[in-house]
Scaffold this active site. Structure first.
Site, PDB file in Angstrom:
ATOM      1  N   GLU A 113     -16.500 -97.212 -10.877  1.00 17.43           N
ATOM      2  CA  GLU A 113     -15.945 -96.086 -10.115  1.00 17.43           C
ATOM      3  C   GLU A 113     -14.426 -96.135 -10.257  1.00 17.43           C
ATOM      4  OE1 GLU A 113     -18.921 -95.081  -6.398  1.00 17.43           O
ATOM      5  OE2 GLU A 113     -17.690 -96.857  -6.215  1.00 17.43           O
TER       6      GLU A 113
ATOM      7  N   SER B 199     -14.320-102.582  -3.123  1.00 16.14           N
ATOM      8  CA  SER B 199     -15.561-101.818  -3.104  1.00 16.14           C
ATOM      9  C   SER B 199     -15.654-100.908  -1.876  1.00 16.14           C
ATOM     10  CB  SER B 199     -16.770-102.745  -3.202  1.00 16.14           C
ATOM     11  OG  SER B 199     -16.608-103.847  -2.383  1.00 16.14           O
TER      12      SER B 199
ATOM     13  N   ASN C 160     -21.237 -97.111  -2.615  1.00 15.19           N
ATOM     14  CA  ASN C 160     -21.420 -97.948  -1.431  1.00 15.19           C
ATOM     15  C   ASN C 160     -21.504 -97.126  -0.151  1.00 15.19           C
ATOM     16  OD1 ASN C 160     -21.751-100.372  -2.659  1.00 15.19           O
ATOM     17  ND2 ASN C 160     -19.606-100.996  -2.514  1.00 15.19           N
TER      18      ASN C 160
ATOM     19  N   HIS D 139     -13.451 -99.874  -9.294  1.00  8.23           N
ATOM     20  CA  HIS D 139     -14.544-100.575  -8.626  1.00  8.23           C
ATOM     21  C   HIS D 139     -15.620-100.950  -9.639  1.00  8.23           C
ATOM     22  CE1 HIS D 139     -18.207-100.409  -5.756  1.00  8.23           C
ATOM     23  NE2 HIS D 139     -17.823-101.635  -5.977  1.00  8.23           N
TER      24      HIS D 139
END
Ligand code: 3H9
Length: 681
Positions: A431, A398, A469, A419
Site C-alpha cells: 500500500e 500499518s 487493515n 505499507h
C-alpha cells in the site's frame, strides 16, 4: 494493419503488430487467416516464420472479447490452417507467448525462443482452460505429466526449461529472426502435433494435489478432467471436448470474477500522480532490522538494488545482517536467486550499520521501526537532519497517521507511507500511503520502487489502517461478535476456509501474534466510541501471556502435532458470555460468511466514500493480494455488485436491528441503493 506478410529469399515472415501485448483480437485472427491463405498459394516458398513486433509474442486471446459473442475466424481455425501448411513453419518467440499465443506457437511446426522469453498457458488463472488446442497439442509435444503441471498451474516456463522440455527447438542468444531463418535453412521436415498420439500418464495423485491447491477454484480441476478424458483420444475428438469445456467456463461466475481482478490489477497503476517524474532509487536505506525491515531489505536485494540497513547498535546490526542473508539463502534454495548473486550481495550489496549518519547518501529511506507514533516521529526528526535534501522518507507503518509523521520533518512533501506485508520479500502487495502534503514525485517514486520490487502497489489515503487493515479491523470485530454470541473460533475459521481463504481470522491472529492486536487495541481505546460493542476476550487471553503460536497457545493450543481449540480460551469465552448475559446460539457457515462479507463491503464503501481508495477494484486487489481473499471470487466489492447494492443494504439494515452502531450503513451504500447504482460505476 495488425498483421503483415513479407517474402524474402523463399521465406515468408508473418509479423503481428497489435500493441500493447499483441493479443489475438479479431483483426489479428483475420489478418493471420489472410496471410496463411496467401502463403498456401505461393509455391515458391521454402518456409514460414511467425513473429511479433513490439515487446512480446502474442500474450493470448483478447480477454476483452470474452464477454462478447465470438466472431470468426476462430483462433482454433487459424491455428489449424497454419499447422496444415506444407512447408516448415517456425514460431520466433520473444517476450511472453501465453495462452492463445502459445497455442499459436504450438500450431507451428517448430519453435525458436529468445533466451529471455517465456511460454505458458495461464488460462486457469482466468477461470477457463486453454481453448485453442493447448490441452491437445502440448501433451503430444512434451508428454502428459509436464503438461498437467503447466496447464493446471498456469505457470510460465522460461526458454532454458522450454528447451529441456522439448517445447523449444532452439534458443536464440542474439538475433531471434536470424536464428529462425538459420533453423529453416536446416530443412526440417513438416511436423504437425495434431498427427501425434497423446498418452495417458501422470494422473495418479494429481487430482488430490490440484484440488487442495485450488481451494474452490474450478478451472484447474476442469483442465485436469479434460486432459484425463481426452488422453489417448483422436485429435479431433479431443479438440471438440476442449471446446465444450472452454465454452462452458468462459461465461462462468468464476471466470468473470477472475477477468475482473485481472483488469483491476492493471487499473491500480492509473493514479493522479502517474505523469510525475519519480526520483531514481539505486540504494534504499532501511531503518530497523526486525521482521519487516529485514524482509524489505531482502525484497530490495532480490530486485538487484543495494541496501544499507541501520540498527541501534552493532550486535543488532549483525543480527539483522544474518537474518537478511538467511532469507536470501532460502531464496537460493527455492531457485529464486543465483548463488553468484547471493555472493555478490554478501560481499557488498548489503551494508548493515549502527550509524544513522550512514544514511546520508540514500535516495530513499524506509523506516521499519516499532509501531508507535512517538517512536516513529523521533526517528523522522533525526532522519530529516541526516538524509540528503532531495531524499524521500518513507514509513512502513500499518496503521499510523503518516501525515503526523511527515509534519515533524522539514520536508513533508517528500514523506510517504510504504505499507509492506509480511514476509515482505514474498508478499506481493504494497500500500502506497499518501499523506495530504505529499508531492506527486514522491508518490510516483513509491510506485516506481514498487514496480522495481515486483510488487502490486495500491494507492491509499491516510486513515486508521488505510485500506486493508481498516477492512480487517471491521471484519475482525464482527468475527469477535460472532464468537461471543455463540460461534466457536474454530467454527468461524472453518467458515473462512470453506469460503476459499487459506486460513481463518483467529488462526491468522495466532500466527501474527495476539500481542500485536492487543497493542493496537490499547492504542485505539481512547478514541473508541462508547456506542461500540467491545469484546474483551482477546485482551483476557493476552493478559495471561498467551500470544498465539509463539507462546504455544492463543485461540488454539499448539502443544501437539496439529493445533486444537484451546480449552482455557474456550473457558474465557464461556465466562465472558455469562458475564454479558449472552445465550450462545448457533450460526451456519453461510451466516458467518454473510456477516463477514457485509462487514467488509460496508467498510469498503466508507473507504471509497472518503477517497481513501481510488476505485472499488483497488479495494479488491488489496483483499485478494494481502488478505487471502479468494481470487476466483473477485473481491468483496465485486461480490457487492454481483449481489446488488440494494440487497446488500437490505441485509445490513436487518442486522442493524441487533447492533445499530456496527451496522450503520455507509452513506455511499445508501446513495447507490437509492440510485440503483453499482460500485463499479
Ligand atoms: C486465452 O488466450 C484463451 C485461449 O486459450 C483460447 C482462445 C480461444 N487481452 O499486464 P500489462 C492489456 S486467455 C487483452 O500491464 P506487462 C492490459 O490490460 C489469455 N488485453 O503489461 C494492459 O492494458 P492497459 C491468456 C490484455 O508488460 C496492457 O495490455 N493470456 C491482455 O506488465 C498491458 O498489460 C494471459 O492470461 C489480453 N490477453 O505484462 C496473459 N493482456 O494498458 C495476460 C494484457 O489498458 N497478460 N492486456 O491497462 C499478461 O499476463 C501480461 O499482460 C503480460 C504483459 C505478461 C503479457
Amino acid at each position: 494493419m495488425p498483421v503483415s506478410l513479407t517474402r524474402d529469399d523463399g521465406i515468408a515472415v508473418i509479423t503481428i503488430d497489435n500493441p500493447p501485448v499483441n493479443a489475438a483480437s479479431h483483426a489479428v485472427r483475420q489478418g493471420l487467416a489472410d496471410a496463411i491463405a496467401a502463403i498456401a498459394e505461393d509455391k515458391t516458398l521454402r518456409g514460414v516464420i511467425l513473429a511479433c513486433a513490439g515487446k512480446t509474442f502474442v500474450a493470448g486471446a483478447d480477454i476483452r472479447e470474452f464477454g462478447k459473442p465470438p466472431v470468426p475466424p476462430s483462433l482454433r481455425d487459424v491455428i489449424a490452417a497454419l499447422e496444415a501448411l506444407t512447408i516448415p513453419v517456425v514460431a520466433a518467440i520473444h517476450g511472453t507467448a501465453l495462452g492463445g499465443g502459445f497455442e499459436l506457437a504450438l500450431g507451428c511446426h517448430y519453435r525458436v525462443m529468445d533466451r529471455n522469453a517465456f511460454v505458458g498457458l495461464p488460462e486457469v488463472t482466468l477461470g477457463i482452460i486453454p481453448g485453442a488446442g493447448g490441452t491437445q497439442r502440448l501433451p503430444r509435444l512434451i508428454g502428459m505429466a509436464p503438461s498437467i503441471d503447466m496447464i493446471t498451474s498456469g505457470r510460465r516456463v522460461p526458454a532454458k526449461e522450454a528447451l529441456e522440455l522439448g517445447i523449444a527447438d532452439n534458443v536464440a542468444e542474439h538475433d531471434l529472426l536470424a536464428e529462425a531463418r538459420a533453423f529453416i535453412a536446416t530443412k526440417p521436415a513438416v511436423r504437425r502435433l495434431c498427427d501425434l498420439l497423446s498418452i495417458a500418464a501422470g494422473f495418479t495423485d494429481a487430482h488430490k494435489q490440484i484440488s487442495q491447491k485450488a481451494r474452490g477454484q474450478a478451472s484447474p480441476l476442469r483442465a485436469l478432467d479434460v486432459l484425463e478424458e481426452t488422453a489417448g483420444m483422436d485429435f479431433a475428438q479431443g479438440m471438440a471436448r476442449e471446446a465444450e469445456v472452454f465454452a462452458e467456463l468462459r461465461n462462468s461466475d468464476q471466470a468473470r470474477a477472475l477477468r475482473y481482478i485481472f483488469f483491476a490489477e492493471r487499473e491500480i497503476a492509473k493514479i493522479p500522480e502517474a505523469e510525475a517524474r519519480p526520483v531514481p532509487v539505486a540504494q534504499p536505506g532501511i531503518i530497523g532490522g526486525g521482521l519487516m525491515g529485514t524482509g524489505i531489505a531482502a525484497a530490495a536485494l532480490l530486485a538487484g538494488l543495494s541496501v544499507i540497513l541501520v540498527e541501534r547498535d552493532r550486535p543488532s546490526a549483525d543480527l539483522a545482517r544474518d537474518r537478511v542473508l538467511g532469507l536470501l539463502r532460502a531464496s537460493v534454495e527455492r531457485g529464486k536467486l543465483a548463488q553468484s548473486d547471493f555472493d555478490r550481495i554478501a560481499a557488498g550489496g548489503l551494508r548493515t550499520t549502527a550509524a544513522m549518519a550512514d544514511l546520508s547518501t540514500a535516495d530513499l529511506v524506509i523506516e521499519a521501526a516499532f509501531e508507535d507514533l512517538g517512536v516513529k516521529q523521533a526517528i523522522f526528526r533525526d532522519l530529516d537532519s541526516i538524509a540528503k535534501p532531495e531524499a524521500i522518507l518513507a514509513t512502513n507503518t500499518s496503521y499510523l497517521d503518516v501525515g503526523a509523521i511527515a509534519d515533524v520533518t522539514s520536508r513533508p512533501k517528500q514523506v510517504i507511507g510504504l505499507h509492506f506485508f509480511s514476509p515482505a520479500h514474498i508478499m506481493k502487495l504494497l500500500e502506497v500511503v499518501v499523506p495530504p502534503n505529499a508531492a506527486p514525485e514522491t508518490v510516483a517514486t513509491g510506485f516506481a520502487l514498487a514496480r522495481k520490487l515486483g510488487k502490486i502497489a495500491v494507492r491509499a489515503g491516510v486513515c486508521d489502517g488505510f485500506i486493508g487493515n481498516r477492512i480487517l479491523s471491521a471484519y475482525r470485530k464482527q468475527a469477535e461478535y460472532l464468537m461471543e454470541d455463540g460461534a466457536a473460533p474454530a467454527e468461524i475459521d472453518a467458515a473462512f476456509r470453506g469460503f476459499g481463504l487459506p486460513m481463518g481470522v483467529f488462526e491468522m491472529q495466532d500466527m501474527a501474534g495476539l500481542d500485536i492486536v492487543w497493542a493496537n487495541r490499547k492504542a485505539l481505546s481512547p478514541r473508541r466510541d462508547p456506542r461500540e460493542r467491545y469484546v474483551r476476550i482477546v485482551d483476557l487471553i493476552c493478559e495471561r501471556g498467551r500470544f498465539g503460536r509463539k507462546t504455544g497457545s492463543g485461540y488454539y493450543n499448539y502443544a501437539g502435532k496439529s493445533p486444537v481449540p484451546d480449552e482455557e480460551t474456550l473457558a474465557i469465552i464461556a465466562e465472558e458470555r455469562r458475564r454479558n448475559g449472552v445465550t450462545a446460539r448457533g450460526f451456519t457457515s453461510d451466516e458467518i460468511m454473510d456477516r463477514i462479507l457485509l462487514a467488509m463491503i460496508n467498510e469498503g464503501a466508507r473507504i471509497l466514500d472518503e477517497g481513501i481508495a481510488l476505485r472499488p477494484g483497488d479495494i479488491d486487489v488489496v483483499m485478494v493480494n494481502g488478505y487471502g481473499f479468494p481470487r476466483w471470487r473477485g473481491g468483496p466489492m465485486f461480490i457487492a455488485d454481483e449481489i446488488g447494492v440494494k440487497e446488500i443494504l437490505r441485509r445490513i439494515e436487518i442486522l442493524a436491528r441487533e447492533d445499530a452502531w456496527f451496522w450503520r450503513p455507509s452513506a455511499l451504500l445508501i446513495r447507490l441503493a437509492e440510485a440503483g447504482g453499482k460500485f463499479a460505476k
